[in-house]
Scaffold this motif. Structure first.
Motif, PDB file in Angstrom:
ATOM      1  N   LEU A 418       0.839  -1.204   0.000  1.00  0.00           N
ATOM      2  CA  LEU A 418       0.000   0.000   0.000  1.00  0.00           C
ATOM      3  C   LEU A 418       0.873   1.253   0.000  1.00  0.00           C
ATOM      4  CD1 LEU A 418      -2.686  -1.084   2.632  1.00  0.00           C
ATOM      5  CD2 LEU A 418      -3.104  -0.717   0.192  1.00  0.00           C
ATOM      6  N   LYS A 419       1.926   1.238   0.805  1.00  0.00           N
ATOM      7  CA  LYS A 419       2.844   2.379   0.864  1.00  0.00           C
ATOM      8  C   LYS A 419       3.538   2.591  -0.471  1.00  0.00           C
ATOM      9  CE  LYS A 419       6.864   4.091   3.457  1.00  0.00           C
ATOM     10  NZ  LYS A 419       7.845   3.766   4.541  1.00  0.00           N
ATOM     11  N   THR A 420       3.971   1.498  -1.082  1.00  0.00           N
ATOM     12  CA  THR A 420       4.661   1.586  -2.375  1.00  0.00           C
ATOM     13  C   THR A 420       3.779   2.231  -3.440  1.00  0.00           C
ATOM     14  OG1 THR A 420       5.988  -0.379  -1.882  1.00  0.00           O
ATOM     15  CG2 THR A 420       5.768   0.242  -4.205  1.00  0.00           C
ATOM     16  N   HIS A 421       2.482   1.934  -3.416  1.00  0.00           N
ATOM     17  CA  HIS A 421       1.571   2.456  -4.421  1.00  0.00           C
ATOM     18  C   HIS A 421       0.860   3.739  -3.984  1.00  0.00           C
ATOM     19  CE1 HIS A 421       2.113  -1.635  -6.009  1.00  0.00           C
ATOM     20  NE2 HIS A 421       1.737  -1.147  -7.166  1.00  0.00           N
ATOM     21  N   GLY A 422       1.159   4.198  -2.782  1.00  0.00           N
ATOM     22  CA  GLY A 422       0.561   5.438  -2.314  1.00  0.00           C
ATOM     23  C   GLY A 422      -0.947   5.336  -2.135  1.00  0.00           C
ATOM     24  N   VAL A 423      -1.417   4.200  -1.600  1.00  0.00           N
ATOM     25  CA  VAL A 423      -2.850   3.960  -1.429  1.00  0.00           C
ATOM     26  C   VAL A 423      -3.215   4.032   0.050  1.00  0.00           C
ATOM     27  CG1 VAL A 423      -4.705   2.259  -1.652  1.00  0.00           C
ATOM     28  CG2 VAL A 423      -3.056   2.552  -3.504  1.00  0.00           C
ATOM     29  N   THR A 424      -4.246   4.797   0.358  1.00  0.00           N
ATOM     30  CA  THR A 424      -4.804   4.845   1.702  1.00  0.00           C
ATOM     31  C   THR A 424      -5.925   3.826   1.787  1.00  0.00           C
ATOM     32  OG1 THR A 424      -4.309   7.210   1.944  1.00  0.00           O
ATOM     33  CG2 THR A 424      -5.999   6.276   3.404  1.00  0.00           C
ATOM     34  N   LEU A 425      -5.813   2.877   2.737  1.00  0.00           N
ATOM     35  CA  LEU A 425      -6.813   1.827   2.877  1.00  0.00           C
ATOM     36  C   LEU A 425      -7.605   2.017   4.164  1.00  0.00           C
ATOM     37  CD1 LEU A 425      -8.039  -0.844   1.877  1.00  0.00           C
ATOM     38  CD2 LEU A 425      -6.245  -2.045   3.156  1.00  0.00           C
ATOM     39  N   ILE A 426      -8.923   1.983   4.025  1.00  0.00           N
ATOM     40  CA  ILE A 426      -9.823   2.079   5.168  1.00  0.00           C
ATOM     41  C   ILE A 426     -10.572   0.753   5.241  1.00  0.00           C
ATOM     42  CG2 ILE A 426     -11.696   3.390   6.238  1.00  0.00           C
ATOM     43  CD1 ILE A 426     -10.960   5.646   4.150  1.00  0.00           C
ATOM     44  N   GLY A 427     -10.242  -0.077   6.228  1.00  0.00           N
ATOM     45  CA  GLY A 427     -10.891  -1.380   6.347  1.00  0.00           C
ATOM     46  C   GLY A 427     -10.184  -2.437   5.518  1.00  0.00           C
ATOM     47  N   ALA A 428     -10.908  -3.505   5.175  1.00  0.00           N
ATOM     48  CA  ALA A 428     -10.460  -4.627   4.347  1.00  0.00           C
ATOM     49  C   ALA A 428      -9.711  -5.678   5.157  1.00  0.00           C
ATOM     50  CB  ALA A 428      -9.601  -4.179   3.159  1.00  0.00           C
ATOM     51  N   GLY A 429      -9.992  -6.945   4.838  1.00  0.00           N
ATOM     52  CA  GLY A 429      -9.286  -8.064   5.445  1.00  0.00           C
ATOM     53  C   GLY A 429      -8.145  -8.507   4.541  1.00  0.00           C
ATOM     54  N   LEU A 430      -7.298  -9.394   5.047  1.00  0.00           N
ATOM     55  CA  LEU A 430      -6.163  -9.885   4.273  1.00  0.00           C
ATOM     56  C   LEU A 430      -6.610 -10.679   3.046  1.00  0.00           C
ATOM     57  CD1 LEU A 430      -3.787 -11.002   7.158  1.00  0.00           C
ATOM     58  CD2 LEU A 430      -3.563  -8.978   5.699  1.00  0.00           C
ATOM     59  N   ASP A 431      -7.862 -11.157   3.057  1.00  0.00           N
ATOM     60  CA  ASP A 431      -8.365 -11.911   1.900  1.00  0.00           C
ATOM     61  C   ASP A 431      -8.524 -11.032   0.672  1.00  0.00           C
ATOM     62  OD1 ASP A 431     -10.383 -10.606   3.366  1.00  0.00           O
ATOM     63  OD2 ASP A 431     -11.945 -11.879   2.508  1.00  0.00           O
ATOM     64  N   GLU A 432      -8.477  -9.698   0.860  1.00  0.00           N
ATOM     65  CA  GLU A 432      -8.600  -8.783  -0.274  1.00  0.00           C
ATOM     66  C   GLU A 432      -7.264  -8.131  -0.639  1.00  0.00           C
ATOM     67  OE1 GLU A 432     -11.005  -8.211  -2.414  1.00  0.00           O
ATOM     68  OE2 GLU A 432     -12.084  -9.831  -1.445  1.00  0.00           O
ATOM     69  N   ALA A 433      -6.178  -8.642  -0.092  1.00  0.00           N
ATOM     70  CA  ALA A 433      -4.854  -8.096  -0.407  1.00  0.00           C
ATOM     71  C   ALA A 433      -4.569  -8.215  -1.900  1.00  0.00           C
ATOM     72  CB  ALA A 433      -3.786  -8.834   0.393  1.00  0.00           C
ATOM     73  N   PRO A 434      -3.816  -7.282  -2.474  1.00  0.00           N
ATOM     74  CA  PRO A 434      -3.541  -7.293  -3.918  1.00  0.00           C
ATOM     75  C   PRO A 434      -2.948  -8.600  -4.424  1.00  0.00           C
ATOM     76  CG  PRO A 434      -2.840  -5.221  -2.954  1.00  0.00           C
ATOM     77  CD  PRO A 434      -3.233  -6.103  -1.808  1.00  0.00           C
ATOM     78  N   MET A 435      -2.106  -9.237  -3.602  1.00  0.00           N
ATOM     79  CA  MET A 435      -1.463 -10.483  -4.048  1.00  0.00           C
ATOM     80  C   MET A 435      -2.415 -11.659  -4.158  1.00  0.00           C
ATOM     81  SD  MET A 435      -0.630  -9.055  -1.037  1.00  0.00           S
ATOM     82  CE  MET A 435       1.035  -8.766  -0.546  1.00  0.00           C
ATOM     83  N   ALA A 436      -3.653 -11.489  -3.667  1.00  0.00           N
ATOM     84  CA  ALA A 436      -4.661 -12.548  -3.802  1.00  0.00           C
ATOM     85  C   ALA A 436      -5.276 -12.559  -5.195  1.00  0.00           C
ATOM     86  CB  ALA A 436      -5.758 -12.371  -2.750  1.00  0.00           C
ATOM     87  N   TYR A 437      -4.934 -11.543  -6.012  1.00  0.00           N
ATOM     88  CA  TYR A 437      -5.540 -11.397  -7.336  1.00  0.00           C
ATOM     89  C   TYR A 437      -4.525 -11.619  -8.459  1.00  0.00           C
ATOM     90  CZ  TYR A 437      -9.815  -9.745  -5.232  1.00  0.00           C
ATOM     91  OH  TYR A 437     -10.982  -9.691  -4.514  1.00  0.00           O
ATOM     92  N   LYS A 438      -5.042 -11.979  -9.611  1.00  0.00           N
ATOM     93  CA  LYS A 438      -4.199 -12.153 -10.793  1.00  0.00           C
ATOM     94  C   LYS A 438      -3.655 -10.798 -11.263  1.00  0.00           C
ATOM     95  CE  LYS A 438      -7.029 -16.026 -12.511  1.00  0.00           C
ATOM     96  NZ  LYS A 438      -7.876 -16.517 -13.619  1.00  0.00           N
ATOM     97  N   ASN A 439      -2.682 -10.860 -12.148  1.00  0.00           N
ATOM     98  CA  ASN A 439      -2.092  -9.649 -12.730  1.00  0.00           C
ATOM     99  C   ASN A 439      -3.078  -9.050 -13.730  1.00  0.00           C
ATOM    100  OD1 ASN A 439      -0.616  -7.939 -14.608  1.00  0.00           O
ATOM    101  ND2 ASN A 439       1.249  -8.738 -13.703  1.00  0.00           N
ATOM    102  N   ILE A 440      -3.602  -7.878 -13.431  1.00  0.00           N
ATOM    103  CA  ILE A 440      -4.637  -7.280 -14.270  1.00  0.00           C
ATOM    104  C   ILE A 440      -4.108  -6.954 -15.667  1.00  0.00           C
ATOM    105  CG2 ILE A 440      -4.182  -4.954 -13.418  1.00  0.00           C
ATOM    106  CD1 ILE A 440      -7.594  -6.410 -14.541  1.00  0.00           C
ATOM    107  N   ASP A 441      -2.828  -6.607 -15.785  1.00  0.00           N
ATOM    108  CA  ASP A 441      -2.277  -6.286 -17.114  1.00  0.00           C
ATOM    109  C   ASP A 441      -2.267  -7.533 -18.004  1.00  0.00           C
ATOM    110  OD1 ASP A 441      -1.764  -3.515 -16.701  1.00  0.00           O
ATOM    111  OD2 ASP A 441       0.001  -4.053 -15.510  1.00  0.00           O
ATOM    112  N   GLU A 442      -1.963  -8.702 -17.422  1.00  0.00           N
ATOM    113  CA  GLU A 442      -1.992  -9.941 -18.203  1.00  0.00           C
ATOM    114  C   GLU A 442      -3.424 -10.305 -18.586  1.00  0.00           C
ATOM    115  OE1 GLU A 442       0.000 -12.999 -16.058  1.00  0.00           O
ATOM    116  OE2 GLU A 442       1.936 -11.953 -16.021  1.00  0.00           O
TER     117      GLU A 442
END
Length: 472
Positions: A418-442
């Protein structure tokens, strides 16, 4: 004592059917007193001769369910011997379970065409990312539990730099005008009014009459799961008459949520009705369908469309409130369902097209395909690819199950990305972490034949359910 899970029943050959849960409940409740091995020996006998156990103190429910299953098999609708072929996009990115579910769906007697999107993964019945065209039949689980789940994007007349000088205000309004969590709703002073609550379906369809109060309370809320309300920066890459906005980067609001408790209750009710009236082999039982010309089929169709319109109304309430709060003018609003069924003409005939986690992408139709809380999303225009049934992915798609993400992802890792991408997160569980998702560019590269990209959305401030809860 062995850990009692469904695997102990699988090991002795107990089929995965409606009796499975009843049998497992007996094991868990009585293993300590009766002994697990003794119970497993008994349940084998129940499986072999359920008629001997119809009044048994422990096994009556499971035995009677097994008998009922056998009785229903007399009316079982057979599947086609071979699955019809279906189009696949991004094949190497899709797990085998999604392929298997799609092949089963392509064996239904009512199936005509199908396609699998690059964000596909295993779900219930039809896989997430599955598109299925049927003839005169509607599959409640082909639509999904969260009926009408959709994306909505408001593009503001505010340049990108405004965000960086007004983060505190934007955070305040985001928190004030959004509600998250399974079962969450607005209190009396914040309940929204909307024409959707005056719809005749609430009075005409018996099972909807009791849902009016819940629908009113939850109108303009987002629930749990992967739903979000977020501010981001939208870069318009192509000047296109469909959006009519000059190239540049604008502040934008993006939301993802569905029909809340209303849709979940409708889905549960009509899935049960479908299973009772459409008996399919075990591997296809979650694909039970309703004849669209039957009373039940017509009723579900009306209720589904109400839920879809209700989901849209929820987004409009959120967007209208936040837009007013920040004093913005909306230059363009774009929205699309992705858990729904439509009557459409393909290859010269009308079909019911189910898109369970897939975006409508007919020629010229606008849609939004999100990435993750740190990955970009895209405003796209459909190309109307016939083989894809004029569809595209509905997002990046999961590469980790929720359980796997909870076990794998660490809080420090999430904070760092989140820090690397400059994103402020309010809430969310670890199940919604970015690494849980496929590469959107691919994923987007795999569907260049399906959509054109008009703009790129970069998330900056994301709000989700604080407890990582699922939808109610």
């Amino acid at each position: 004592m062995r850990n009692i899970t469904g695997s102990v029943l699988v090991e002795i050959g107990f089929p995965s059917n409606e009796a499975f849960g009843k049998a497992l409940k007996v094991l868990k409740k009585n293993a300590k007193r009766n002994g697990l091995e003794n119970l497993l020996a008994e349940v084998k006998l129940v499986l072999e001769n359920p008629a001997d156990f119809t009044e048994h103190a422990l096994w009556a429910d499971a035995a009677n369910e097994l008998i009922a299953i056998e009785a229903r098999k007399k009316f079982m609708i057979p599947l086609k011997e071979e699955a019809l072929p279906f189009a696949v996009y991004g094949e190497t990115q899709i797990e085998q379970g999604a392929f298997d579910q799609m092949k089963t769906a392509m064996r239904l007697p009512v199936t005509a065409f199908g396609a699998l999107m690059p964000d596909a993964h295993q779900g219930y019945g039809l896989p997430i990312g599955g598109v299925l065209a049927t003839k005169d039949a509607i599959i409640p689980y082909g639509v999904g539990v969260d009926i009408g789940c959709r994306m909505c994007l408001s593009i503001y007349d505010i340049p990108r730099d405004f965000y960086f000088g007004n983060e505190a205000q934007l955070k305040r309004e985001l928190i004030a005008y959004s509600r998250f969590g399974a079962g969450a709703g607005w209190t009396r002073g914040m309940k929204a009014d909307h024409a959707i609550l005056e719809r005749d379906e609430f009075k005409q369809i018996p099972m909807l009459k009791t849902l009016m109060d819940k629908a009113h309370t939850q109108l303009g809320t987002s629930g749990g799961g992967n739903h979000f309300v977020e501010f981001g920066l939208l870069e318009v890459l192509q000047e296109d008459e469909s959006i009519n906005i000059p190239k540049g980067t604008y502040l934008a609001l993006l939301t993802h949520s569905g029909s809340r408790g209303l849709g979940a209750t409708i889905a549960g009710h009509y899935t049960k009705v479908a299973k009772e009236n459409c008996v399919l082999p075990d591997e296809a039982r979650n694909l039970a369908y309703l004849d669209l010309n039957s009373d039940n089929g017509k009723e579900y169709w009306a209720a589904m469309n109400l839920a879809g319109d209700y989901a849209s109304a929820c987004h409009h309430v959120i967007h209208d409130r936040i837009t007013k709060a920040i004093g913005a003018t909306c230059l363009k609003r774009v929205e699309n369902h992705h858990n729904f069924a439509w009557k459409e003409v393909h290859f010269g005939e009308e079909y019911i097209v189910h898109r369970k986690g897939a975006t409508p992408a007919a020629a010229g139709v606008l849609g939004i395909i999100p990435g993750s809380m740190t990955a970009p999303g895209f405003l796209v225009k459909g190309k109307g690819k016939p083989e894809a049934l004029a569809s595209a992915s509905h997002g990046a798609g999961r590469q980790m199950s929720r359980t796997q993400a909870f076990k794998t992802v660490k809080q420090d890792e999430l904070k760092e990305i989140l820090k690397t991408h400059g994103v402020t997160l309010i809430g969310a569980g670890l199940d919604e972490a970015p690494m849980a998702y496929k590469n959107i560019d691919e994923v987007m590269k795999s569907q260049e034949d399906l959509v054109d990209v008009l703009a790129r959305f970069t998330p900056k401030m994301v709000r989700m359910a604080e407890d990582g809860s699922r939808e109610d």
